[in-house]
Write a protein that holds these residues in place. Structure first.
Motif, PDB file in Angstrom:
ATOM      1  N   MET A   1       0.821  -1.215   0.000  1.00 30.32           N
ATOM      2  CA  MET A   1       0.000   0.000   0.000  1.00 30.32           C
ATOM      3  C   MET A   1       0.852   1.260   0.000  1.00 30.32           C
ATOM      4  N   SER A   2       1.959   1.264   0.738  1.00 32.64           N
ATOM      5  CA  SER A   2       2.835   2.434   0.775  1.00 32.64           C
ATOM      6  C   SER A   2       3.620   2.592  -0.526  1.00 32.64           C
ATOM      7  N   SER A   3       3.741   1.514  -1.278  1.00 33.42           N
ATOM      8  CA  SER A   3       4.463   1.547  -2.555  1.00 33.42           C
ATOM      9  C   SER A   3       3.589   2.011  -3.707  1.00 33.42           C
TER      10      SER A   3
ATOM     11  N   ILE B   1       4.181  -8.142  -6.667  1.00 32.54           N
ATOM     12  CA  ILE B   1       2.794  -7.689  -6.518  1.00 32.54           C
ATOM     13  C   ILE B   1       2.662  -6.227  -6.927  1.00 32.54           C
ATOM     14  N   VAL B   2       3.600  -5.386  -6.479  1.00 30.96           N
ATOM     15  CA  VAL B   2       3.564  -3.970  -6.852  1.00 30.96           C
ATOM     16  C   VAL B   2       3.721  -3.816  -8.365  1.00 30.96           C
ATOM     17  N   SER B   3       4.579  -4.623  -8.952  1.00 28.01           N
ATOM     18  CA  SER B   3       4.791  -4.569 -10.394  1.00 28.01           C
ATOM     19  C   SER B   3       3.512  -4.928 -11.155  1.00 28.01           C
ATOM     20  N   LYS B   4       2.783  -5.923 -10.680  1.00 29.02           N
ATOM     21  CA  LYS B   4       1.543  -6.338 -11.332  1.00 29.02           C
ATOM     22  C   LYS B   4       0.456  -5.264 -11.220  1.00 29.02           C
TER      23      LYS B   4
ATOM     24  N   LEU C   1       1.566   0.432 -10.864  1.00 28.01           N
ATOM     25  CA  LEU C   1       1.802   1.781 -10.344  1.00 28.01           C
ATOM     26  C   LEU C   1       2.589   1.680  -9.048  1.00 28.01           C
ATOM     27  N   GLY C   2       3.703   2.384  -8.972  1.00 29.97           N
ATOM     28  CA  GLY C   2       4.472   2.386  -7.737  1.00 29.97           C
ATOM     29  C   GLY C   2       5.720   1.542  -7.813  1.00 29.97           C
ATOM     30  N   ASP C   3       6.468   1.552  -6.704  1.00 33.02           N
ATOM     31  CA  ASP C   3       7.770   0.879  -6.687  1.00 33.02           C
ATOM     32  C   ASP C   3       8.100   0.461  -5.257  1.00 33.02           C
TER      33      ASP C   3
END
Length: 378
Positions: free
Chosen positions: A306-308, A342-345, A348-350
């Motif tokens: 969530m923070s990513s 998961i963030v990549s899927k 948006l975000g890193d």
């Protein structure tokens, strides 16, 4: 002859004993060599203890799309503040809650030597049970119009982060500095509790005594940041807000960006591990780190995601490999790729994890400062 030899051995043993005491007490030779050897051994012992985690199962991550994040975020906000998210994060400025008071251009000689400092403003936030938070806003003289929230941990007030505050100021960032509840300049109120009497609050574990159906002391950790950001939005024109924290401040820099998407890039130094990987006593943490109701809503792995997540957002963990306080070693290897995937899927975000092996202290090192600045300007 035997008596003489025995006497010599006894004298040698006694002399060695008292010399050993003197080495430890007065730090005479070979204290530095022995202490250095101790530093080399202890971190490796911690890492060895942490090595076999095959019996520990990481928490599941129930996030597959943006709507999952919004749902969890809303539940967290309601649990922490006991009001709808629209009350805590309203869209119109007229509905935003502001600090109790703001003193502009104050003098604090402890910070007079900071580089590129234009002025300091002092924000005070008064909360339930007379718990307060004292926040300093350090304005950069030559500014890039970006702001970094600096959050100190359990070691004391944000004066302990003076070198990090100075580093960011020197590089053109204004800095808003926070201490944890009950720490630094923040007060330690005496609170009257039913059936228990008047109790002085000086430790986070005592916050358990204040929990009720309609109040969570976790709000003490996040309300000051929220109100202060509201003030900045209304009174200043910063282009981006970033967040950096050490230890307990690293924990805050992990959780708060999951709640407030105004935070762009966040950096937690020695801040947290998923609870299933806290297999050493020094990693367990205080009340806020293990409060069960919070982590039933969102476990640490989900909070990292969530923070990513978001446009131009990233969450970055920095671990001190030889940290004498907490979260030493490389346990992050057990989840780093999982969170990143998961963030990549989500598109948006890193999410990133970095290992700092340049020192053997519990701090934000020069290496970490340079790394943070590099990631912010990317």
């Amino acid at each position: 002859m035997k008596k003489i030899l025995g006497a010599i051995i006894a004298i040698a043993l006694v002399a060695s004993f008292f010399y050993g005491l003197s080495v430890g007490t007065y730090k005479i030779f070979p204290y530095e060599n022995l202490n250095s050897f101790k530093d080399e051994i202890e971190p490796n012992e911690k890492i060895t203890k942490n090595f076999d985690v095959s019996n520990f199962e990481l928490s599941s991550i129930d996030i597959k799309e943006e709507s999952d994040i919004r749902k969890i975020r809303d539940e967290l906000i309601f649990y922490i503040w006991d009001v709808p998210p629209s009350i805590i994060f309203p869209t119109d400025n007229s509905s935003k809650t502001l600090p109790t008071s703001v003193e502009k251009n104050i003098v604090d000689k402890r910070f007079s030597s900071l580089d590129n400092l234009q002025k300091i403003d002092k924000l005070t936030i008064e909360m339930k049970n007379d718990v307060n938070s004292i926040v300093y806003l350090f304005h950069a003289e030559q500014t890039n119009d970006e702001l970094i929230i600096y959050h100190q941990g359990h070691s004391g007030g944000f004066i302990n982060g003076k070198s990090t505050i100075n580093y960011f100021l020197k590089n053109g960032y204004s800095v808003m500095a926070f201490s944890m509840p009950l720490m630094g300049m923040n007060n330690q109120p005496i609170i009257n509790i039913e059936n228990l009497g008047s109790i002085k609050f000086f430790d986070h574990d005592q916050f358990q005594l204040l929990e009720s159906e309609n109040f969570s002391p976790l709000s003490y950790f996040f309300t000051p940041i929220n109100y202060s950001l509201n003030y900045l939005e209304i009174n200043h024109n910063f282009k981006n807000y970033h967040m950096v924290g050490i230890s307990g401040g690293g924990w805050t820099s992990t959780i708060y960006p999951a709640l407030d998407t105004r935070i762009s890039k966040s950096f937690a130094v020695s801040g947290s591990l998923p609870l299933s990987l806290r297999i050493n006593s020094q990693d367990l943490g205080d009340y806020e780190q293990i409060q069960p109701e919070l982590y039933k809503i969102a476990n640490y792995s989900e909070l990292y995601v969530m923070s990513s997540y978001g446009v131009d957002r990233s969450f970055n963990q920095i671990f001190n490999k030889y940290d004498p306080c907490c979260f030493a070693g490389t346990l992050f290897n057990e989840y780093e790729s999982k969170i990143s995937n998961i963030v990549s899927k989500l598109n948006l975000g890193d999410f990133n994890v970095y290992l700092d092996d340049t020192h053997k202290e519990h701090k934000i090192s020069e290496y970490a400062q340079e790394l943070i600045l590099e990631k912010i300007v990317q």
